[in-house]
Enzyme design. Structure first.
Site, short mmCIF file in Angstrom:
data_model
loop_
_atom_site.label_atom_id
_atom_site.label_comp_id
_atom_site.label_asym_id
_atom_site.label_seq_id
_atom_site.Cartn_x
_atom_site.Cartn_y
_atom_site.Cartn_z
N CYS A 252 -5.83 -0.45 -0.53
CA CYS A 252 -7.12 -1.13 -0.42
C CYS A 252 -7.66 -1.53 -1.80
O CYS A 252 -7.11 -2.43 -2.43
CB CYS A 252 -8.10 -0.26 0.36
SG CYS A 252 -9.56 -1.15 0.94
N HIS A 335 -5.29 0.45 5.43
CA HIS A 335 -5.26 1.91 5.28
C HIS A 335 -4.14 2.52 6.12
O HIS A 335 -4.27 2.62 7.34
CB HIS A 335 -6.61 2.51 5.71
CG HIS A 335 -7.70 2.30 4.71
ND1 HIS A 335 -8.14 3.30 3.87
CD2 HIS A 335 -8.42 1.20 4.40
CE1 HIS A 335 -9.10 2.82 3.10
NE2 HIS A 335 -9.28 1.55 3.40
N GLU A 337 -3.37 5.53 6.34
CA GLU A 337 -3.80 6.82 6.90
C GLU A 337 -4.68 6.63 8.14
O GLU A 337 -5.03 7.59 8.81
CB GLU A 337 -4.55 7.63 5.85
CG GLU A 337 -6.02 7.31 5.68
CD GLU A 337 -6.31 5.99 4.98
OE1 GLU A 337 -7.48 5.58 4.93
OE2 GLU A 337 -5.34 5.35 4.49
#
Length: 361
Positions: A252, A335, A337
């Site tokens: 990001c 992202h 995650e």
């Protein structure tokens, strides 16, 4: 019944009902498209300085829980919803969104026509806004909004980055560094499940990181403009110095800083990407990703930097990831995650370890 107002810098006023903490708030008005994950979004440091509009019409129909926190507090300055749920499902138990916002001293406003508001932002771009219960102050508030600098013009990363070096020894084979520009808890969680982690403040010089003996460095997400003078002076300089010495993985904001550090450029998007349903084309396959960003890498600026954009957003062709032609450096704008969202791209954390071991992409 008490009334609250969302005031925009163009003079538009939306009237609604206050909930959460009863106070005024100022910020950049942005929208997120996730159907769930409101707690993860609100506690994401990347929302520092922003008023968050939820496009899903009913927010808070499940309770908050400690497992969903991405930091130790809510970072959005205010929350705008069509309707908030006063009696959520007991699936997770926990607090209502009203209680959650009150505990975090963040105001909310409901009863807003969020469809109309989002169309305005999509058509005209992101706007500065304020939430207030003082109807009489609205004319003056509009003038103040017009004159005020955008929150992203401040050093938001400096507000959310850790202040000291933190170590997480997980008895793993590999030790990685995490340059904290406002990392989400999910990133640290996924790193710790695979590696020992040493987390550094955003303005840590490269030599300090090298001396720690980490074997690679992840550059985290974060709020604001990646070309802010303090980021260029500290973070981008550190990334440039590390680029020829250690494997790097940018996520990001870390993707954007990597581009700047190696000679590329970034720009502010019209309204950004925020949600857990953004499609990305990568190596001939479309992945559904979780995203939260208002700036992007300028693909045309990468010529001569050694970086190649190899991932693109299916909707608007913005850069979603890069790799270096010669060095062990790769990035993702989204992202991996998730938290909230899909797990399609979590393999990137494993790829980071593979790159560290092999020394190349």
């Amino acid at each position: 019944m008490a009334r609250s107002y969302l005031v925009l810098e163009d003079g538009t006023v939306y009237e609604g009902e206050p909930f959460g903490y009863r106070s005024d708030a100022f910020g950049e008005v942005v929208f997120a498209t996730g159907m769930c994950g409101y707690q993860e979004s609100l506690t994401d440091p990347s929302y520092q300085g922003q008023i968050l509009v939820m496009t899903f019409p009913l927010i808070g129909n499940y309770g908050t829980t400690d497992d969903f926190y991405q930091s130790d507090k809510v970072h959005a300055r205010a929350v705008v919803v069509r309707e908030y749920c006063k009696e959520p499902s007991d699936m997770y138990a926990g607090k209502t969104i009203d209680e959650f916002l009150r505990d975090n001293k963040v105001p909310g406003i409901s009863g807003i026509d969020t469809r109309d508001l989002v169309i305005k932002i999509r058509n005209g771009g992101t706007l500065k806004g304020a939430v207030t219960e003082d109807r009489e102050s609205i004319p003056d508030l509009v003038e103040k909004l017009k004159a005020a600098p955008a929150p992203s013009e401040g050093n938001l990363v400096g507000e959310v980055s850790c202040k000291t070096v933190q170590r997480f020894d997980e008895n793993k084979e590999i030790t990685v560094g995490l340059l904290d520009c406002g990392e989400k808890g999910g990133i640290l969680r996924d790193l710790r499940s695979r590696y020992n982690v040493i987390m550094f403040p955003y303005d840590t010089p490269a030599d300090v990181i090298i001396e720690s003996k980490v074997q690679g460095v992840l550059l985290s997400n974060g709020p604001g403009d990646p070309s802010h003078p303090m980021i260029l002076k500290h973070t981008a300089r550190t990334v440039a110095d590390l680029s020829s010495q250690l494997p790097l993985f940018g996520i990001c904001f870390g993707n954007q800083v990597t581009a700047l550090a190696l000679g590329g450029k970034t720009y502010k998007m019209k309204f950004g990407h925020r949600g857990c349903n953004q499609p990305v084309m990568y190596e001939g396959r479309v992945y559904i990703t979780s995203q939260n960003h208002g700036f992007a890498v300028d693909d045309g600026s990468l010529e001569g930097t050694g970086l190649v954009a190899d991932q693109f957003n299916v909707n608007d062709r913005t850069v979603e990831g890069m790799r270096h032609k010669d060095l062990p450096i790769f990035t993702s704008q989204y992202h991996p995650e998730a938290s909230p969202g899909p797990w399609d791209t979590s393999f990137l954390f494993d790829r980071f370890g593979k790159v560290i071991k092999e020394g190349h992409l």
